[in-house]
Write a protein that holds these residues in place. Sequence first.
Motif, PDB file in Angstrom:
ATOM      1  N   THR A 132     -12.672  39.695  25.270  1.00  0.00           N
ATOM      2  CA  THR A 132     -12.608  38.622  26.266  1.00  0.00           C
ATOM      3  C   THR A 132     -13.288  37.336  25.831  1.00  0.00           C
ATOM      4  OG1 THR A 132     -14.669  39.300  27.356  1.00  0.00           O
ATOM      5  CG2 THR A 132     -12.632  40.362  28.096  1.00  0.00           C
ATOM      6  N   GLY A 133     -14.174  37.445  24.825  1.00  0.00           N
ATOM      7  CA  GLY A 133     -14.943  36.275  24.410  1.00  0.00           C
ATOM      8  C   GLY A 133     -16.082  35.948  25.357  1.00  0.00           C
ATOM      9  N   LYS A 134     -16.361  36.823  26.310  1.00  0.00           N
ATOM     10  CA  LYS A 134     -17.426  36.619  27.282  1.00  0.00           C
ATOM     11  C   LYS A 134     -18.359  37.833  27.269  1.00  0.00           C
ATOM     12  CE  LYS A 134     -14.532  33.893  30.432  1.00  0.00           C
ATOM     13  NZ  LYS A 134     -14.000  33.794  31.833  1.00  0.00           N
ATOM     14  N   PRO A 135     -19.597  37.676  27.784  1.00  0.00           N
ATOM     15  CA  PRO A 135     -20.486  38.841  27.864  1.00  0.00           C
ATOM     16  C   PRO A 135     -19.846  39.973  28.673  1.00  0.00           C
ATOM     17  CG  PRO A 135     -21.726  36.838  28.259  1.00  0.00           C
ATOM     18  CD  PRO A 135     -20.273  36.443  28.230  1.00  0.00           C
ATOM     19  N   TYR A 136     -20.137  41.200  28.264  1.00  0.00           N
ATOM     20  CA  TYR A 136     -19.597  42.364  28.970  1.00  0.00           C
ATOM     21  C   TYR A 136     -19.985  42.378  30.440  1.00  0.00           C
ATOM     22  CZ  TYR A 136     -18.209  45.057  24.777  1.00  0.00           C
ATOM     23  OH  TYR A 136     -17.607  45.511  23.638  1.00  0.00           O
ATOM     24  N   GLY A 137     -21.244  42.020  30.756  1.00  0.00           N
ATOM     25  CA  GLY A 137     -21.709  42.185  32.127  1.00  0.00           C
ATOM     26  C   GLY A 137     -21.575  43.640  32.547  1.00  0.00           C
ATOM     27  N   LEU A 138     -21.189  43.861  33.791  1.00  0.00           N
ATOM     28  CA  LEU A 138     -21.098  45.232  34.304  1.00  0.00           C
ATOM     29  C   LEU A 138     -19.836  45.964  33.871  1.00  0.00           C
ATOM     30  CD1 LEU A 138     -22.596  45.105  37.901  1.00  0.00           C
ATOM     31  CD2 LEU A 138     -23.717  45.120  35.667  1.00  0.00           C
ATOM     32  N   SER A 139     -18.992  45.297  33.071  1.00  0.00           N
ATOM     33  CA  SER A 139     -17.868  46.033  32.479  1.00  0.00           C
ATOM     34  C   SER A 139     -18.343  46.917  31.333  1.00  0.00           C
ATOM     35  CB  SER A 139     -16.788  45.070  31.972  1.00  0.00           C
ATOM     36  OG  SER A 139     -17.229  44.359  30.824  1.00  0.00           O
ATOM     37  N   PHE A 140     -19.581  46.711  30.882  1.00  0.00           N
ATOM     38  CA  PHE A 140     -20.140  47.585  29.851  1.00  0.00           C
ATOM     39  C   PHE A 140     -20.317  48.976  30.454  1.00  0.00           C
ATOM     40  CE2 PHE A 140     -23.340  49.179  26.849  1.00  0.00           C
ATOM     41  CZ  PHE A 140     -22.819  48.709  25.654  1.00  0.00           C
ATOM     42  N   PRO A 141     -19.947  50.014  29.725  1.00  0.00           N
ATOM     43  CA  PRO A 141     -20.023  51.367  30.309  1.00  0.00           C
ATOM     44  C   PRO A 141     -21.463  51.820  30.535  1.00  0.00           C
ATOM     45  CG  PRO A 141     -19.429  51.478  27.986  1.00  0.00           C
ATOM     46  CD  PRO A 141     -19.374  50.029  28.362  1.00  0.00           C
ATOM     47  N   VAL A 142     -21.643  52.666  31.537  1.00  0.00           N
ATOM     48  CA  VAL A 142     -22.930  53.332  31.723  1.00  0.00           C
ATOM     49  C   VAL A 142     -23.214  54.160  30.476  1.00  0.00           C
ATOM     50  CG1 VAL A 142     -24.164  55.087  33.059  1.00  0.00           C
ATOM     51  CG2 VAL A 142     -22.749  53.378  34.230  1.00  0.00           C
ATOM     52  N   VAL A 143     -24.405  54.013  29.930  1.00  0.00           N
ATOM     53  CA  VAL A 143     -24.777  54.777  28.733  1.00  0.00           C
ATOM     54  C   VAL A 143     -25.967  55.674  29.058  1.00  0.00           C
ATOM     55  CG1 VAL A 143     -23.827  53.230  27.000  1.00  0.00           C
ATOM     56  CG2 VAL A 143     -26.106  52.768  27.916  1.00  0.00           C
ATOM     57  N   THR A 144     -26.119  56.718  28.283  1.00  0.00           N
ATOM     58  CA  THR A 144     -27.114  57.749  28.549  1.00  0.00           C
ATOM     59  C   THR A 144     -28.056  57.929  27.369  1.00  0.00           C
ATOM     60  OG1 THR A 144     -25.805  59.536  27.602  1.00  0.00           O
ATOM     61  CG2 THR A 144     -25.389  58.989  29.924  1.00  0.00           C
ATOM     62  N   ILE A 145     -29.096  58.715  27.595  1.00  0.00           N
ATOM     63  CA  ILE A 145     -30.003  59.092  26.513  1.00  0.00           C
ATOM     64  C   ILE A 145     -29.212  59.776  25.393  1.00  0.00           C
ATOM     65  CG2 ILE A 145     -31.973  60.541  25.894  1.00  0.00           C
ATOM     66  CD1 ILE A 145     -32.671  58.067  27.650  1.00  0.00           C
ATOM     67  N   GLY A 146     -28.216  60.575  25.775  1.00  0.00           N
ATOM     68  CA  GLY A 146     -27.365  61.217  24.773  1.00  0.00           C
ATOM     69  C   GLY A 146     -26.632  60.208  23.916  1.00  0.00           C
ATOM     70  N   ASP A 147     -26.174  59.110  24.512  1.00  0.00           N
ATOM     71  CA  ASP A 147     -25.512  58.057  23.732  1.00  0.00           C
ATOM     72  C   ASP A 147     -26.483  57.414  22.746  1.00  0.00           C
ATOM     73  OD1 ASP A 147     -22.921  58.228  24.902  1.00  0.00           O
ATOM     74  OD2 ASP A 147     -23.635  57.117  26.647  1.00  0.00           O
ATOM     75  N   PHE A 148     -27.720  57.194  23.189  1.00  0.00           N
ATOM     76  CA  PHE A 148     -28.716  56.624  22.273  1.00  0.00           C
ATOM     77  C   PHE A 148     -28.885  57.521  21.048  1.00  0.00           C
ATOM     78  CE2 PHE A 148     -31.290  54.637  26.056  1.00  0.00           C
ATOM     79  CZ  PHE A 148     -30.197  53.850  26.377  1.00  0.00           C
ATOM     80  N   VAL A 149     -28.952  58.828  21.296  1.00  0.00           N
ATOM     81  CA  VAL A 149     -29.142  59.794  20.214  1.00  0.00           C
ATOM     82  C   VAL A 149     -27.947  59.782  19.262  1.00  0.00           C
ATOM     83  CG1 VAL A 149     -29.253  62.275  19.706  1.00  0.00           C
ATOM     84  CG2 VAL A 149     -30.747  61.274  21.457  1.00  0.00           C
ATOM     85  N   GLU A 150     -26.737  59.713  19.802  1.00  0.00           N
ATOM     86  CA  GLU A 150     -25.549  59.747  18.946  1.00  0.00           C
ATOM     87  C   GLU A 150     -25.471  58.515  18.040  1.00  0.00           C
ATOM     88  OE1 GLU A 150     -23.654  62.276  18.409  1.00  0.00           O
ATOM     89  OE2 GLU A 150     -24.682  63.462  19.954  1.00  0.00           O
ATOM     90  N   VAL A 151     -25.887  57.367  18.538  1.00  0.00           N
ATOM     91  CA  VAL A 151     -25.913  56.169  17.694  1.00  0.00           C
ATOM     92  C   VAL A 151     -26.965  56.334  16.599  1.00  0.00           C
ATOM     93  CG1 VAL A 151     -26.357  53.686  17.621  1.00  0.00           C
ATOM     94  CG2 VAL A 151     -24.999  54.647  19.479  1.00  0.00           C
ATOM     95  N   GLN A 152     -28.132  56.882  16.957  1.00  0.00           N
ATOM     96  CA  GLN A 152     -29.167  57.134  15.948  1.00  0.00           C
ATOM     97  C   GLN A 152     -28.670  58.114  14.882  1.00  0.00           C
ATOM     98  OE1 GLN A 152     -32.231  58.552  18.528  1.00  0.00           O
ATOM     99  NE2 GLN A 152     -32.668  56.518  19.355  1.00  0.00           N
ATOM    100  N   LYS A 153     -27.958  59.152  15.319  1.00  0.00           N
ATOM    101  CA  LYS A 153     -27.434  60.117  14.353  1.00  0.00           C
ATOM    102  C   LYS A 153     -26.458  59.448  13.393  1.00  0.00           C
ATOM    103  CE  LYS A 153     -25.029  64.516  13.784  1.00  0.00           C
ATOM    104  NZ  LYS A 153     -23.920  63.961  12.952  1.00  0.00           N
ATOM    105  N   ALA A 154     -25.619  58.563  13.927  1.00  0.00           N
ATOM    106  CA  ALA A 154     -24.682  57.851  13.056  1.00  0.00           C
ATOM    107  C   ALA A 154     -25.422  57.003  12.025  1.00  0.00           C
ATOM    108  CB  ALA A 154     -23.746  56.981  13.895  1.00  0.00           C
ATOM    109  N   LEU A 155     -26.533  56.391  12.448  1.00  0.00           N
ATOM    110  CA  LEU A 155     -27.359  55.622  11.516  1.00  0.00           C
ATOM    111  C   LEU A 155     -27.898  56.524  10.411  1.00  0.00           C
ATOM    112  CD1 LEU A 155     -29.208  53.314  10.496  1.00  0.00           C
ATOM    113  CD2 LEU A 155     -30.827  53.961  12.317  1.00  0.00           C
ATOM    114  N   LEU A 156     -28.476  57.667  10.792  1.00  0.00           N
ATOM    115  CA  LEU A 156     -29.044  58.576   9.800  1.00  0.00           C
ATOM    116  C   LEU A 156     -27.960  59.156   8.887  1.00  0.00           C
ATOM    117  CD1 LEU A 156     -31.749  60.448  11.903  1.00  0.00           C
ATOM    118  CD2 LEU A 156     -32.046  58.500  10.380  1.00  0.00           C
TER     119      LEU A 156
END
Length: 385
Positions: A132-156
Amino acid sequence: MRFIAGLVWLFTVAAAAEPLLVEKQRFTLDTFTTENGQVITPVNIGWEAYGKLNADKSNVILITHYFSGSSHAAGKYHADDASPGYWDAIIGPGKAIDTNKFYVVSSDTLVNANVFDNKVITTGPATINPATGKPYGLSFPVVTIGDFVEVQKALLDSLGISKLHAVIGPSMGSFQAIEWAVRYPDKVERLIPVIGSAYMDTYSAIKLQRWAYPILQDPTWQGGDYYDKGQPWQGLSTALAYITQDALHPDGFNPRYPAISSDTALHQSISALPQAWQQLMTQAQQRAKKQDANHILYLVRASQLWRAGMGDNWQPALRRVKAKTLFLPASGDLLLPPALSKNSADAMTATGNTPDYAEIPGNFGHLDGVVGIAAVAQQISAFLN
């Protein structure tokens, strides 16, 4: 010999006095699918590392940060920086988390609160949506602690790291650390949840709603669509003031702020604000310059939804944990009190994996898990070694 020994001592002291200099790095995932099935394209997070990775990549310790923290866990970006990372007291050469032995990795989370700090890299509601070229705002999905972990795992994974000597984190970081040990039991050898627990009870979850409420009630929040007009400053600052107060024990709070008994204006006008509140708000307004209201709301929700395994019942999920575990609550914590850690430790013991348990002393309540962490440095060092 005495002269040589003296030189060795001088060089050792000089080396210890030198600040640990660190660099913020960027990790990018082209696409990421959240636990609720929504796709974010792309995802960026920042990360830092301290120490050296050994040949077989077996000396890695992952640090997962607290609610309003970032990946800046130790060291300085420049020698003249005003202050080092939040756990510099225990991370570094010869310290409890010894960077002469361990390769320590710390990453920013998704929806990091400090999105406008130029040393934080995070994807969240304030990020420009490429569609959209605009900030996500509340269209950004709800994220969880599990999502944080999965991104960290991808980094590692991108670093070729498949096993962790330990995962350690305070507060919201303890949630991530425990989730690591639940999801990837064969990858985590040691687990240290600091000022945290394996679940968020209803009382604690509703206490966090008090942090969200001022933002939601600020008319300038505009349903999260405020980026072209500016932050809802009153709501955001009030939320940050509540966060600061809730993180402190009265014994740590009262000496830092003016006593109500000496506040003469309160006797004269019902509209007068206590000086202590005014000071708290002034400090919060300074912090608000680097933070984002929507990001606070998303972090509140991620914390409210927390329970080990992210399923219906957190206790059975702890059966998957193989890691040797050390719970470290703060004795005076009123935000995530020691009872939550004790309940978590008891539930883990019931699975046959009996954890170690110790409490962090001090007068700062929840904040003792950050500013008072040196009090348990010896326990951490012994546990890791």
